[in-house]
Motif scaffolding. Structure first.
Motif, PDB file in Angstrom:
ATOM      1  N   ARG A 103       0.835  -1.239  -0.048  1.00  0.00           N
ATOM      2  CA  ARG A 103      -0.036   0.132  -0.066  1.00  0.00           C
ATOM      3  C   ARG A 103       1.034   1.441  -0.200  1.00  0.00           C
ATOM      4  O   ARG A 103       0.576   2.251  -0.748  1.00  0.00           O
ATOM      5  N   LEU A 104       1.859   1.229   0.874  1.00  0.00           N
ATOM      6  CA  LEU A 104       2.832   2.222   0.800  1.00  0.00           C
ATOM      7  C   LEU A 104       3.473   2.520  -0.548  1.00  0.00           C
ATOM      8  O   LEU A 104       3.617   3.738  -1.167  1.00  0.00           O
ATOM      9  N   LEU A 105       3.775   1.544  -1.282  1.00  0.00           N
ATOM     10  CA  LEU A 105       4.665   1.388  -2.553  1.00  0.00           C
ATOM     11  C   LEU A 105       3.393   2.064  -3.450  1.00  0.00           C
ATOM     12  O   LEU A 105       3.927   2.677  -4.437  1.00  0.00           O
ATOM     13  N   SER A 106       2.199   1.675  -3.508  1.00  0.00           N
ATOM     14  CA  SER A 106       1.158   2.065  -4.392  1.00  0.00           C
ATOM     15  C   SER A 106       0.817   3.820  -4.083  1.00  0.00           C
ATOM     16  O   SER A 106       0.860   4.423  -5.530  1.00  0.00           O
ATOM     17  N   ILE A 107       0.986   4.100  -2.968  1.00  0.00           N
ATOM     18  CA  ILE A 107       0.795   5.591  -2.863  1.00  0.00           C
ATOM     19  C   ILE A 107       1.990   6.474  -3.353  1.00  0.00           C
ATOM     20  O   ILE A 107       1.748   7.346  -4.186  1.00  0.00           O
ATOM     21  N   LEU A 108       3.046   5.691  -3.107  1.00  0.00           N
ATOM     22  CA  LEU A 108       4.447   6.699  -3.863  1.00  0.00           C
ATOM     23  C   LEU A 108       4.358   6.702  -5.115  1.00  0.00           C
ATOM     24  O   LEU A 108       4.788   7.502  -5.884  1.00  0.00           O
ATOM     25  N   MET A 109       4.012   5.509  -5.936  1.00  0.00           N
ATOM     26  CA  MET A 109       3.933   5.223  -7.451  1.00  0.00           C
ATOM     27  C   MET A 109       2.920   6.342  -7.684  1.00  0.00           C
ATOM     28  O   MET A 109       3.493   6.992  -8.763  1.00  0.00           O
ATOM     29  N   ASP A 110       1.886   6.239  -7.072  1.00  0.00           N
ATOM     30  CA  ASP A 110       0.917   7.489  -7.860  1.00  0.00           C
ATOM     31  C   ASP A 110       1.391   8.929  -7.467  1.00  0.00           C
ATOM     32  O   ASP A 110       1.212   9.627  -8.532  1.00  0.00           O
ATOM     33  N   ARG A 111       2.113   9.019  -6.478  1.00  0.00           N
ATOM     34  CA  ARG A 111       2.245  10.389  -6.266  1.00  0.00           C
ATOM     35  C   ARG A 111       3.534  11.168  -7.150  1.00  0.00           C
ATOM     36  O   ARG A 111       3.696  11.930  -7.565  1.00  0.00           O
ATOM     37  N   VAL A 112       4.640  10.167  -7.104  1.00  0.00           N
ATOM     38  CA  VAL A 112       5.827  10.410  -7.758  1.00  0.00           C
ATOM     39  C   VAL A 112       5.296  10.474  -9.415  1.00  0.00           C
ATOM     40  O   VAL A 112       5.992  11.328 -10.082  1.00  0.00           O
ATOM     41  N   GLY A 113       4.713   9.409  -9.663  1.00  0.00           N
ATOM     42  CA  GLY A 113       4.371   9.546 -11.120  1.00  0.00           C
ATOM     43  C   GLY A 113       3.437  10.634 -11.680  1.00  0.00           C
ATOM     44  O   GLY A 113       3.638  11.185 -12.732  1.00  0.00           O
ATOM     45  N   ARG A 114       2.568  11.148 -10.662  1.00  0.00           N
ATOM     46  CA  ARG A 114       1.581  12.515 -11.042  1.00  0.00           C
ATOM     47  C   ARG A 114       2.568  13.480 -10.959  1.00  0.00           C
ATOM     48  O   ARG A 114       2.372  14.365 -11.941  1.00  0.00           O
ATOM     49  N   ALA A 115       3.504  13.700 -10.257  1.00  0.00           N
ATOM     50  CA  ALA A 115       4.417  14.820 -10.066  1.00  0.00           C
ATOM     51  C   ALA A 115       5.286  14.970 -11.454  1.00  0.00           C
ATOM     52  O   ALA A 115       5.411  15.848 -11.920  1.00  0.00           O
ATOM     53  N   ARG A 116       5.711  13.603 -11.762  1.00  0.00           N
ATOM     54  CA  ARG A 116       6.426  13.924 -13.065  1.00  0.00           C
ATOM     55  C   ARG A 116       5.584  14.095 -14.218  1.00  0.00           C
ATOM     56  O   ARG A 116       6.231  14.690 -15.295  1.00  0.00           O
ATOM     57  N   SER A 117       4.700  13.622 -14.176  1.00  0.00           N
ATOM     58  CA  SER A 117       3.440  13.910 -15.414  1.00  0.00           C
ATOM     59  C   SER A 117       3.155  15.312 -15.501  1.00  0.00           C
ATOM     60  O   SER A 117       2.802  15.999 -16.562  1.00  0.00           O
ATOM     61  N   ALA A 118       3.228  15.895 -14.421  1.00  0.00           N
ATOM     62  CA  ALA A 118       2.971  17.350 -14.321  1.00  0.00           C
ATOM     63  C   ALA A 118       4.183  18.166 -14.663  1.00  0.00           C
ATOM     64  O   ALA A 118       4.371  19.543 -14.556  1.00  0.00           O
ATOM     65  N   GLY A 119       5.311  17.496 -14.998  1.00  0.00           N
ATOM     66  CA  GLY A 119       6.461  18.488 -15.230  1.00  0.00           C
ATOM     67  C   GLY A 119       7.500  18.646 -14.053  1.00  0.00           C
ATOM     68  O   GLY A 119       8.429  19.434 -14.379  1.00  0.00           O
TER      69      GLY A 119
END
Length: 602
Positions: A459-475
Motif C-alpha cells: 500500500r505504501l508502494l502504491s501511494i508513492l508510485m501514484d504521487r511520484v508518477g503524477r508529479a513527473r507527469s506534471a513536469g
C-alpha cells in the motif's frame, strides 16, 4: 530436555560458524589485554586500542586475502571485538575492512601492498568535511606528474579536508587509503585510491596536515582532520585496479564510467556491512543477556509484590523477552550474511539515478546493515533502561554499545540515505513494471504479521508510485517529485526491511527441527513486537483496528510468559558471560560480582 534445547539454540545462534573457530576466538578475547582499565587519559585509551589491534594481528587475525575470502570468520572476529570493546571494533573496521579491504580489492599486487597493514595502523580517507554525501563529489586531487612518474596529492580547498578519520594520536604510525580524483594533463578520470603514509611513531610526514579534533566519549578514538599540501605519492602506491598510465601520460582504464569507477573504489564496503551487522548483533546479544540475567536475580521491595524478581513484572517481561526475540531475529540476519544466503533479486531490479553509491556496490547488504543497526540501537537503550542504575555505574559497556550503534547509523553508509535509496529503487522498479502491486482484503490477512507487513508495504508502494508518477507527469523535476513524499519513502523502506527480516527468521527457524517450538515462539514474538513498533504506519495504511491491537497484545503477553520459563537457556546460547564481557551484569550472581573487586589489567 534442557541440554537438548541448549544445544539446539546454540547451533541456531552459531549458524554457519565453525564451533572450534568460534571457541578459539572466544578464548583469544579472554586475554587480560581486553579487560576494562579505568582511569586512563584519552590518549592512553586510544593507544591501548591500537595495542589491542596489533595484539590480534600478532595472534593471526591478519587482514590478508584469506581473511576477506571467508566472510563467516570475518563476522565472528568482528562480533567478539564489538562485544568486548566497541572502539576496538571500530578500529578494526577501519584497519581490516576498509584500509586493507580496499588494498586487497584494488591493488595490482595485494601481497606487496597488504604489508602496510602489518606495520602501521590503517586509516580510510574518503569523506570530506565540507559537504554531505561528499563521496559522490570527491574534491581531493591526485595529479599525475609525467616527468617524475608519480602523483601529487593536494587538498584544493578547506571543504576538501578529509574527515573524520583516525590519525590524531602522536605516537601511532598510521598509513591511509586516500580517495582522490586522478588528473592527467588536467583531464579528470574519476575517483581512485592511493596508499599514503600519514605519520610515523615520532613525526607527521612532510606535506600532511593533521589536526586532532575534540573527540567523543561515545565511540572513543583519535579522530582528526587530514589535508595534503602537494604530497608526492609513488606510482606503485596507486591502487590502479587494472588501469595504467602509458609513457605519453595517457590513462587506460578498463572501467568505462566514473560512476562504475567509484563503485570499484568502494569494493571494500561489503566487508564493512557484514562486520557492522555482526557487531550490532553481538552487542544486542550482550545487552539482552546482561539485562535478563540481572532481572532474573534482582528482587524488588516495592509494595505491589515484595520479594518478586523484577522479571515477573509484566512491563519488564514484555520488554526484555521482546528484546530477546529481536536479538534472535538479528542473529538470523547475521547468519544469513555470513553465508550469502540472499541475492540482490530480493530487492528487485535497480533503475534510475542512485541517490547514494551503495546500491551500485550491493543491493541488500546496506539495507540489512541499516535494519540491524537501528534495531540494535533501540534494544541497547531499552536494556540499559531496564537494568537501572547499575547499567550506568557498574559497567561502561552499555554506554559503549550505545555509542557504537548510534555512530553506525551514519558510519558505513548513512542509514536514512540507504533507506531512501531503497525506496527509490522499489518505486522505480514498480513504475517500470507498469502497475501497482495487488491489494489484499484486510480480512484475508488473518493472524499473519508477515502478510500484514507485505500488505502494508504494497500500500505504501502504491501511494508513492501514484504521487511520484503524477508529479513527473506534471513536469515537476526529480527533487520536487520526491521531496514532498520522503517521509512515505522512509516508511516504505522501514516496512520493506522489517518484512525481509521476519521472513529471514521464519526461514531460519523452519530449517532447524531441533528446538523449533521455542524458536517459533521467538519468531512470533518478534513479529508482534513489529506490529507494536510500526502501529502508526500500519494504521495509516488502513490495516490497524481494535481487534488487531488486542489480539497482538494478547499474543505478546502469552509468548513472553512462555519464553520466560526458558530465559536462562535462551540467553545462554548467546555465550555472553562475564569471563569475556568483564561486567557484573553478565555474571551468574550479579550482586556478588558487583561487590567483588574488579580484576585489573596487567
Amino acid at each position: 530436555m534442557t541440554d537438548t534445547l541448549a544445544d539446539a539454540l546454540s547451533a541456531f545462534v552459531r549458524g554457519p560458524s565453525n564451533a572450534d573457530t568460534r571457541n578459539r576466538l572466544r578464548a583469544l578475547f579472554q586475554d587480560p589485554i581486553f579487560r576494562q582499565r579505568p582511569g586512563l587519559t584519552p590518549a592512553q585509551r586510544h593507544q591501548l586500542t591500537y595495542r589491542r589491534l596489533h595484539h590480534l594481528i600478532d595472534a593471526g587475525i591478519v587482514p590478508d586475502k584469506r581473511f576477506f575470502a571467508d566472510p563467516t570468520s570475518l563476522c565472528d572476529v568482528m562480533a567478539w571485538a564489538a562485544a568486548t570493546d566497541p572502539a576496538l571494533f571500530h578500529t578494526m573496521n577501519l584497519h581490516h575492512c576498509l584500509f586493507a579491504g580496499t588494498v586487497a580489492a584494488n591493488s595490482d599486487d595485494p601481497d606487496r601492498d597488504l604489508r602496510h597493514a602489518r606495520t602501521a595502523s590503517g586509516a580510510f580517507l574518503m569523506t570530506e568535511a565540507g559537504r554531505s554525501n561528499s563521496h559522490l563529489a570527491i574534491a581531493t586531487i591526485a595529479r599525475y606528474d609525467r616527468e617524475n612518474g608519480d602523483f601529487v596529492l593536494s587538498t584544493p580547498a578547506p571543504h576538501a579536508t578529509k574527515y573524520p578519520t583516525n590519525a590524531g594520536h602522536p605516537d601511532v604510525a598510521t598509513t591511509a587509503v586516500v580517495f582522490a580524483r586522478l588528473l592527467t594533463d588536467e583531464r579528470d578520470h574519476g575517483v581512485f585510491t592511493f596508499i599514503v603514509p600519514l605519520r610515523t611513531e615520532t613525526e607527521v610526514h612532510t606535506g600532511v596536515r593533521i589536526k586532532p579534533t575534540v573527540g567523543t566519549s561515545g565511540l572513543d578514538l583519535d579522530y582528526a582532520t587530514v589535508a595534503f599540501d602537494d604530497v608526492r605519492v609513488p606510482y606503485d602506491r596507486w591502487l590502479s585496479d587494472g588501469a595504467h598510465i602509458d609513457d605519453d601520460g595517457r590513462l587506460h582504464d578498463p572501467i568505462a564510467t566514473p560512476t562504475t569507477r567509484l563503485s570499484r573504489s568502494l569494493a571494500a564496503a561489503p566487508h564493512v556491512w557484514r562486520a557492522s551487522i555482526a557487531a550490532a548483533t553481538a552487542v544486542t546479544q550482550s545487552a539482552v543477556s546482561q539485562a535478563i540475567q540481572h532481572s532474573r536475580h534482582r528482587v524488588t521491595a516495592a509494595g505491589l509484590a515484595p520479594g518478586q524478581p523484577i522479571l515477573g513484572y509484566r512491563t519488564q517481561r514484555l520488554s526484555l523477552m521482546g528484546a530477546l526475540a529481536d536479538g534472535y531475529a538479528l542473529t538470523s540476519i547475521a547468519n544469513a550474511v555470513k553465508g550469502d544466503t540472499l541475492t540482490a533479486d530480493d530487492l528487485g531490479s535497480s533503475s534510475g539515478q542512485a541517490w547514494a553509491p551503495w546500491s551500485t556496490v550491493d543491493r541488500y547488504l546496506p539495507l540489512l546493515k541499516a535494519v540491524t543497526v537501528d534495531l540494535a540501537s533501540t534494544i541497547v537503550d531499552e536494556c540499559r533502561e531496564r537494568c537501572g542504575a547499575i547499567a550506568f555505574t557498574g559497567t561502561d559497556l552499555f554506554n559503549q554499545y550505545r555509542g557504537l550503534t548510534h555512530a553506525y547509523r551514519s558510519a558505513g553508509g548513512d542509514n536514512l540515505i540507504t533507506r531512501l535509496d531503497i525506496a527509490r529503487m522499489l518505486v522505480e522498479a514498480a513504475l517500470a513494471d507498469g502497475h501497482a502491486p495487488d491489494r489484499s482484503d484486510v480480512g484475508d490477512l488473518g493472524a499473519n504479521p508477515i502478510g500484514l507487513a507485505r500488505e502494508c508495504e504494497n500500500r505504501l508502494l502504491s501511494i508513492l508510485m501514484d504521487r511520484v508518477g503524477r508529479a513527473r507527469s506534471a513536469g515537476v523535476d526529480e527533487f520536487g517529485a520526491w521531496n514532498e513524499w520522503l517521509d512515505l519513502a522512509e516508511a516504505l523502506a522501514y516496512v520493506h526491511g522489517d518484512r525481509i527480516v521476519m521472513e529471514l527468521m521464519g526461514a531460519a527457524v523452519a530449517a532447524r527441527p531441533e528446538g523449533r517450538a521455542v524458536l517459533a515462539d521467538l519468531s512470533a514474538l518478534h513479529q508482534h513486537r513489529w506490529i507494536s513498533r510500526r502501529a502508526e504506519v500500519i494504521a495509516n495504511c488502513g490495516l490497524m483496528d481494535a481487534a488487531l491491537t488486542e489480539w497482538s497484545r494478547t499474543e505478546r503477553n502469552r509468548l513472553s510468559d512462555r519464553l520466560a520459563d526458558d530465559a536462562a537457556v535462551l540467553i545462554g546460547a548467546f555465550d555472553m558471560r562475564d569471563d569475556i564481557l568483564d561486567s557484573p551484569l553478565a555474571a551468574d550472581d550479579p550482586l556478588t560480582a558487583l561487590l567483588t573487586p574488579r580484576r585489573q589489567w596487567t
